[in-house]
Motif scaffolding. Sequence first.
Motif, short mmCIF file in Angstrom:
data_model
loop_
_atom_site.label_atom_id
_atom_site.label_comp_id
_atom_site.label_asym_id
_atom_site.label_seq_id
_atom_site.Cartn_x
_atom_site.Cartn_y
_atom_site.Cartn_z
N TYR A 65 0.83 -1.20 0.00
CA TYR A 65 0.00 0.00 0.00
C TYR A 65 0.87 1.25 0.00
O TYR A 65 0.61 2.20 -0.75
N VAL A 66 1.90 1.26 0.83
CA VAL A 66 2.79 2.42 0.91
C VAL A 66 3.45 2.68 -0.44
O VAL A 66 3.47 3.81 -0.94
N VAL A 67 3.98 1.62 -1.05
CA VAL A 67 4.65 1.77 -2.35
C VAL A 67 3.68 2.28 -3.41
O VAL A 67 4.02 3.18 -4.19
N SER A 68 2.46 1.75 -3.43
CA SER A 68 1.48 2.17 -4.44
C SER A 68 1.10 3.64 -4.27
O SER A 68 0.93 4.37 -5.24
N GLN A 69 0.98 4.10 -3.01
CA GLN A 69 0.63 5.49 -2.76
C GLN A 69 1.76 6.42 -3.19
O GLN A 69 1.53 7.47 -3.80
N VAL A 70 2.99 6.04 -2.91
CA VAL A 70 4.13 6.86 -3.31
C VAL A 70 4.25 6.94 -4.82
O VAL A 70 4.52 8.00 -5.40
N ARG A 71 4.01 5.82 -5.50
CA ARG A 71 4.12 5.78 -6.96
C ARG A 71 3.01 6.59 -7.63
O ARG A 71 3.24 7.27 -8.63
N ASN A 72 1.80 6.51 -7.08
CA ASN A 72 0.65 7.10 -7.76
C ASN A 72 0.39 8.55 -7.38
O ASN A 72 -0.35 9.25 -8.07
N ASN A 73 0.96 9.01 -6.28
CA ASN A 73 0.72 10.38 -5.83
C ASN A 73 1.77 11.34 -6.37
O ASN A 73 2.85 10.94 -6.80
N LYS A 74 1.44 12.62 -6.27
CA LYS A 74 2.38 13.65 -6.66
C LYS A 74 3.50 13.76 -5.63
O LYS A 74 3.38 13.27 -4.51
N TYR A 83 13.84 5.33 6.20
CA TYR A 83 13.50 3.99 5.72
C TYR A 83 12.91 4.02 4.31
O TYR A 83 12.33 3.04 3.85
N GLY A 84 13.02 5.17 3.64
CA GLY A 84 12.48 5.29 2.30
C GLY A 84 11.31 6.27 2.26
O GLY A 84 10.95 6.88 3.27
N ARG A 85 10.71 6.40 1.10
CA ARG A 85 9.60 7.32 0.94
C ARG A 85 8.32 6.72 1.51
O ARG A 85 8.04 5.54 1.31
#
Length: 273
Positions: A65-74, A83-85
């Motif tokens: 979920y975290v990865v998908s939100q970071v990829r899809n958001n501005k 620990y990453g974005r």
Amino acid sequence: MQTSSGSLSPRTKFSSLKAFEVSLPKISEQEMLSDISTKLSSVDSRIFELLNSSRCFIDSFIDSYVVSQVRNNKADDYQDSRYGRIPEGWRIYELKDVCELIIDCKNRTPKFYDDGVPVIRTSNIREGKIVWDDMKFTDENDYKIWTARGEPQCGDVIITREAPIGEVCLVPQDTRLCMGQRMMLFRPNKAIVTSDFLRCACLSKFFQRQLLALANGSTVGHVRVGELKKAKVILPGLDLQRRLAEVFKELEKSHEILLEKSRSLTSVFEQIA
């Protein structure tokens, strides 16, 4: 019928083997059973694939979920962390900072009796749930001694820190439990985290990787009390926690349905055999 001979390499003579009797249905029934078996085997293989996929997704739910939100958001909708974005509004906490009570178990197990208060041991926690098979029990006297620091309450999170590490469960409603060895209890601060989401976060790969590193890469190793308190969890706001925890529970229900179907097919195979 005893037909084999030889002590080191027992064997059966061909003449004896030819005399064996077997019971066979009609050819048409044999073909029907063979066809059913082939189809069931195909379905079972597909269910097994789905089980593996659903287990993998459940294990990495928060991370995914975290990865998908970071990829899809501005860019403005995520933030950098050590620990990453992570999505904007999420925060990384140490376990000790999101709990109002932390209890380490006693370094020994209470006496067992035929009935009484359940004693939850490391073998009684698997895949986020309590396993009631082979549950042991203790009496009221030992229960009072073992819970002198605090009695487990509904919504408390129990985590195993040794053999194996990182198994997690919630204390259910209307259930008294006595902790055995090698586990800790965490009572969530409800102003920061819900019980359901804390369980979910502790089952995530993000959390489990930390424990594995602390145990030198071995699931049968151990994590010290102080280290477990400092393990990190990644949390959104309470409203999103509640929504994600509900999705997580639905994923688990779907996985249980697949497991039950797999068990049913196994039973059918055994009957055919």
